[in-house]
Design an enzyme around this catalytic site. Structure first.
Site, PDB file in Angstrom:
ATOM      1  N   LYS A 132      -7.383 -22.838   3.888  1.00 53.04           N
ATOM      2  CA  LYS A 132      -8.590 -23.062   3.089  1.00 53.04           C
ATOM      3  C   LYS A 132      -9.340 -21.747   2.998  1.00 53.04           C
ATOM      4  CE  LYS A 132     -10.555 -26.779   1.254  1.00 53.04           C
ATOM      5  NZ  LYS A 132      -9.780 -27.952   0.812  1.00 53.04           N
TER       6      LYS A 132
HETATM    7  N1  GLU Z   1      -8.668 -28.564  -2.713  1.00 53.31           N
HETATM    8  C1  GLU Z   1      -7.709 -29.613  -2.796  1.00 53.31           C
HETATM    9  C2  GLU Z   1      -7.600 -30.366  -1.470  1.00 53.31           C
HETATM   10  O1  GLU Z   1      -8.474 -30.317  -0.651  1.00 53.31           O
HETATM   11  C3  GLU Z   1      -6.365 -29.162  -3.355  1.00 53.31           C
HETATM   12  C4  GLU Z   1      -5.694 -28.080  -2.578  1.00 53.31           C
HETATM   13  C5  GLU Z   1      -4.446 -27.510  -3.283  1.00 53.31           C
HETATM   14  O2  GLU Z   1      -4.069 -28.004  -4.328  1.00 53.31           O
HETATM   15  O3  GLU Z   1      -3.898 -26.591  -2.707  1.00 53.31           O
HETATM   16  O4  GLU Z   1      -6.666 -31.100  -1.261  1.00 53.31           O
END
Ligand code: GLU
Length: 434
Positions: A121
């Site tokens: 993240k």
């Molecule tokens: N931000 C989204 C999540 O928390 C998608 C992450 C992604 O597609 O890598 O799942």
């Protein structure tokens, strides 16, 4: 670059952590499940430590000529099952603890759905609404260049999250290309014209709606006529509302930071979206009533917290009228609220399961980029929903009260097995690789 120095000498469940916040909540749940799985302390430590935590400073010359320095983060928690994967949020107050917890959640989520990814993240502590388009572009460019040595299609693949969108991903893609890394698979959630997939924008919300229907039917309900309240009307909340509306559910309440609106006869998601896109506040929507307090408390069957972490507190849980909670956001329910909901017999479909459609679609986007192929929207949608169904089947076999721990246990077991096969841990749960 700083390496995370988080390696407890004893089981993680005994460590002292700040009592509240996403990191503490994730910590409690992880400790409970690894204890239940009987994992040894060394394995628990190896599972929980982030592989890499990067902090970057982003000096921006603002439009008025003044200088502002923003702090950005990228935490790669695990690469045991493949390249690290996860979103990038631009939000005031973004800090290392939250980003670390969210990176861990991504590790569990990708593993749960059987994707060949780890978890990561990122984020920048800034308010995108206070930045002009040029400033947003520049912050994105600076952030991308700062983390570029540690990302890549087979290393770590960013995507959108709160406060970022496909425009942000286009800017990231362009910054990487200008620095010599021209590959559409370096980020997902891009515009279609730049290699994005046709279903990605709607995927998280549609997936949440799909899982909500599965869970509701599992509990004996019918989606036609089911009354749903949704907190958050961004890309997740809107698409979940629109999909549930298409499937015959009645959206009786919608809330965002401006307030909450209700209409027992049903709200048209497309009308609300058009209203907000035209520059109006949700709370001023003329064809619904305004209610005080969180929308999660309105009279309905299913509530979908799809805004921020920690909004479903014990106080909100005590006032909930719904019979099912489906977590559209990451980490919306506090452990104290979970206890209240358990006592009240209200099941929770956990974030790992409910909002997995986004990263599943990201996986298909990444795969299409690798193959230089473009699937139809129908094809990708079918594959995303089929993958969610497959995961749902393994959860639905358990009692509702076990859904969160079972999902986390499945994910942890897969990662432990992969780490054992690679020789990175000495023991595992299922015995594969030992
Ligand atoms: N931000 C989204 C999540 O928390 C998608 C992450 C992604 O597609 O890598 O799942």
């Amino acid at each position: 670059m700083t390496e995370a120095a988080e390696c407890p000498a004893q089981p993680i469940v005994d460590r002292a952590v700040a009592p509240e916040g996403l990191l503490a909540w994730e910590h409690q749940r992880f400790g409970r499940v690894t204890n239940e799985l009987g994992l040894d302390p060394a394995t628990v430590c190896a599972l929980h430590c982030a592989a890499r935590s990067l902090i970057v400073e982003l000096p921006l010359i603002r439009d008025d000529g003044s200088m502002a320095v923003f702090t950005g983060y990228r935490v790669q928690h695990s690469t045991a099952l493949g390249p690290a994967k996860g979103g990038t949020r631009f939000r005031p107050g973004v800090a290392l603890d939250d980003v670390t917890a969210l990176a861990r959640l991504m590790t569990w989520k990708t593993a749960l759905h059987g994707l060949p990814f780890g978890g990561a993240k990122g984020g920048v502590d800034c308010d995108p609404r206070d930045l002009s388009p040029r400033e947003r572009h520049e912050v994105t460019r600076l952030y991308t260049l700062a983390i570029l040595p540690t990302i890549g299609p087979d290393v770590d693949v960013p995507a959108p999250d709160i406060g970022t969108d496909e425009q942000t991903m286009a800017w990231m893609l362009h910054a990487a290309a200008e620095a010599g890394h021209r590959d559409p698979a370096i980020v997902t959630g891009k515009p279609v014209l730049l290699g994005g997939s046709l279903f990605r924008a709607a995927s998280t919300g549609v997936g949440v709606a799909h899982v909500a229907q599965r869970a509701w039917e599992h509990l004996g309900g019918t989606i036609a006529g089911a009354r749903v309240a949704i907190e958050g009307f961004g890309s997740v909340g809107y698409w979940a509302a629109a999909e549930l509306h298409d499937r015959g559910a009645r959206i009786v309440g919608v809330g965002d930071i401006t307030g909450a609106i209700v209409d027992p006869a049903g709200i048209e998601p497309a009308e609300v979206r058009a209203w907000i896109t035209a520059g109006n506040d949700l709370v001023d929507f003329p064809r619904a009533d305004v209610v005080d307090g969180p929308v999660l408390g309105v009279d309905c069957d299913i509530v979908i917290p799809a805004a921020l972490e920690g909004t479903l507190t014990d106080e909100v849980a005590a006032r909930l009228c719904a019979r099912l909670v489906v977590e559209g956001a990451n980490g919306p329910t506090t452990p104290a609220a979970e206890r209240v909901l358990r006592e009240r017999g209200i099941p929770i479909v956990p974030d790992l399961m409910a909002n997995g459609g986004g990263v599943i679609s990201s996986y298909f986007e990444w795969a299409q980029n690798h193959q230089r192929m473009v699937w139809t929207e129908t094809d990708e949608r079918r594959r995303v929903l089929a993958r969610l169904d497959r995961t749902w089947e393994s959860l639905a076999a358990e009692a509702p009260v076990r859904w969160r721990d079972h999902a986390l246990g499945l994910a942890i077991t897969r990662i432990t097995d992969a780490m054992a096969l690679a020789g990175s841990v000495v023991s595992n749960h299922s015995g594969i690789g030992t």
